[in-house]
Design a protein around this motif. Sequence first.
Motif, PDB file in Angstrom:
ATOM      1  N   ARG A 290       0.838  -1.185   0.000  1.00 22.63           N
ATOM      2  CA  ARG A 290       0.000   0.000   0.000  1.00 22.63           C
ATOM      3  C   ARG A 290       0.879   1.243   0.000  1.00 22.63           C
ATOM      4  O   ARG A 290       2.024   1.195   0.484  1.00 22.63           O
ATOM      5  N   PRO A 291       0.374   2.370  -0.533  1.00 24.66           N
ATOM      6  CA  PRO A 291       1.174   3.598  -0.529  1.00 24.66           C
ATOM      7  C   PRO A 291       1.641   3.952   0.871  1.00 24.66           C
ATOM      8  O   PRO A 291       0.853   3.950   1.822  1.00 24.66           O
ATOM      9  N   ALA A 292       2.939   4.249   0.997  1.00 18.71           N
ATOM     10  CA  ALA A 292       3.501   4.437   2.332  1.00 18.71           C
ATOM     11  C   ALA A 292       4.332   5.709   2.467  1.00 18.71           C
ATOM     12  O   ALA A 292       4.901   5.969   3.530  1.00 18.71           O
ATOM     13  N   GLY A 293       4.406   6.510   1.433  1.00 17.25           N
ATOM     14  CA  GLY A 293       5.187   7.733   1.532  1.00 17.25           C
ATOM     15  C   GLY A 293       5.638   8.217   0.170  1.00 17.25           C
ATOM     16  O   GLY A 293       5.322   7.628  -0.862  1.00 17.25           O
ATOM     17  N   VAL A 294       6.379   9.319   0.181  1.00 14.06           N
ATOM     18  CA  VAL A 294       6.909   9.906  -1.054  1.00 14.06           C
ATOM     19  C   VAL A 294       8.423   9.890  -0.993  1.00 14.06           C
ATOM     20  O   VAL A 294       9.035  10.512  -0.109  1.00 14.06           O
ATOM     21  N   ALA A 295       9.033   9.178  -1.922  1.00  8.74           N
ATOM     22  CA  ALA A 295      10.486   9.112  -1.993  1.00  8.74           C
ATOM     23  C   ALA A 295      11.012  10.336  -2.720  1.00  8.74           C
ATOM     24  O   ALA A 295      10.494  10.711  -3.789  1.00  8.74           O
ATOM     25  N   THR A 325       1.182   9.756   2.203  1.00 11.42           N
ATOM     26  CA  THR A 325       1.272   8.398   1.653  1.00 11.42           C
ATOM     27  C   THR A 325       1.515   8.405   0.145  1.00 11.42           C
ATOM     28  O   THR A 325       2.070   7.453  -0.391  1.00 11.42           O
ATOM     29  N   THR A 326       1.093   9.462  -0.528  1.00 12.73           N
ATOM     30  CA  THR A 326       1.209   9.536  -1.987  1.00 12.73           C
ATOM     31  C   THR A 326       1.635  10.946  -2.404  1.00 12.73           C
ATOM     32  O   THR A 326       1.611  11.885  -1.599  1.00 12.73           O
ATOM     33  N   ILE A 327       1.997  11.085  -3.671  1.00  7.34           N
ATOM     34  CA  ILE A 327       2.312  12.403  -4.231  1.00  7.34           C
ATOM     35  C   ILE A 327       1.109  13.324  -4.081  1.00  7.34           C
ATOM     36  O   ILE A 327       1.250  14.506  -3.741  1.00  7.34           O
ATOM     37  N   ASN A 328      -0.099  12.794  -4.313  1.00  8.18           N
ATOM     38  CA  ASN A 328      -1.300  13.624  -4.199  1.00  8.18           C
ATOM     39  C   ASN A 328      -1.490  14.133  -2.773  1.00  8.18           C
ATOM     40  O   ASN A 328      -1.844  15.299  -2.561  1.00  8.18           O
TER      41      ASN A 328
END
Length: 363
Positions: A290-295, A325-328
């Motif tokens: 699942r989305p967990a952050g923005v690298a 969790t995401t870019i958005n």
Amino acid sequence: MSVSRTRTASVAVPFAAALTAVALVGGCSSSGSGGSGSGSGSGNSDRSTTQAAPAAANGLQEDYQKVIKDVLPSVVQIDAAEGLGSGVVYDGKGHIVTNAHVVGKERRFKVTTATGEQTLTAELVAAYPEQDLAVIKLADMPKGLKAAEFGDSTKAEVGQIVLAMGSPLGLSSSVTQGIVSATGRTVSEGRSGGGTGATIANMVQTSAAINPGNSGGALVGLDGKVIGIPTLAASDPQMGDSAAPGIGFAIPSSMVKTVADQIVKNGKVTDSGRAALGISGRTVLGDDYRPAGVAVVEAQQGGAAAKAGLAAGDIITRLGDDRITTINSLSEALASAEPGQKRRVTYVRDGDEKTADVTLGEM
């Protein structure tokens, strides 16, 4: 919930808007003697209430009609190669404000007035995709076309009656009605189908129908002032991303004026007022997929993140109190902030959680 652009398709469909007024009448009865007097009083009261209900409905209808008569000459249809959209006359020099996704990558447009009697030409002045706004300019400003009056969107209230004016499905000069459902919404626009991918803060949510082709039109209060530019319609992923009726979003007039004034004066946006970290990044998945952050892919030299010590490879998981969790989600958190503000960034580096206080830069 996701949102979709209100771009038009070449479809002609018959539809009508109906205005229904409902009056709730309360009656009471009196006890005791004097039946004829009591009956007469009740009858007069009933007649008075019955007469008042149509009068109130007629008054509201007259308000609607006055606003439409006053504002519709300021709303135009914009014909671009990839579809149709709407626009609002911004000033007496022929500038028209619309959505960046309406103009796309084109520079010349056909513009049709509300009466449909005049077809004009216009050229792009500038687009600002980051806020999904653009300004085009007519070659000639014809008689009968007038600038709209823009109101103060910060004073918009939930429950306020509004009208949406534009060219849904290519049906020019169409009007729908509803209320302000919420204010201060932060909404991200998709990139599919030509969307700009913009994340826009402080949007006005409305129940007035927003359909393909309404983009760039006017959301107007009963005082005749534009409080927003209809831009997005909600869609329901569980229903195959079909439109979610009664959930539309408009860019607030305060932001419209800020961007349009700069474009008209300078030919471009010189002061975005949008906060930025100064990074390029990508969404990463956790062990549960699942989305967990923005690298952080790149921390721009001299940017806000780089100055605070963040570097490529760090994974941002929080911005202030907002979980990332995401870019958005990062874009939405930044959209609600302002340049120069300080935010604590929580990030993971080599498996260890760290924090840094970042002074936000400007987009």
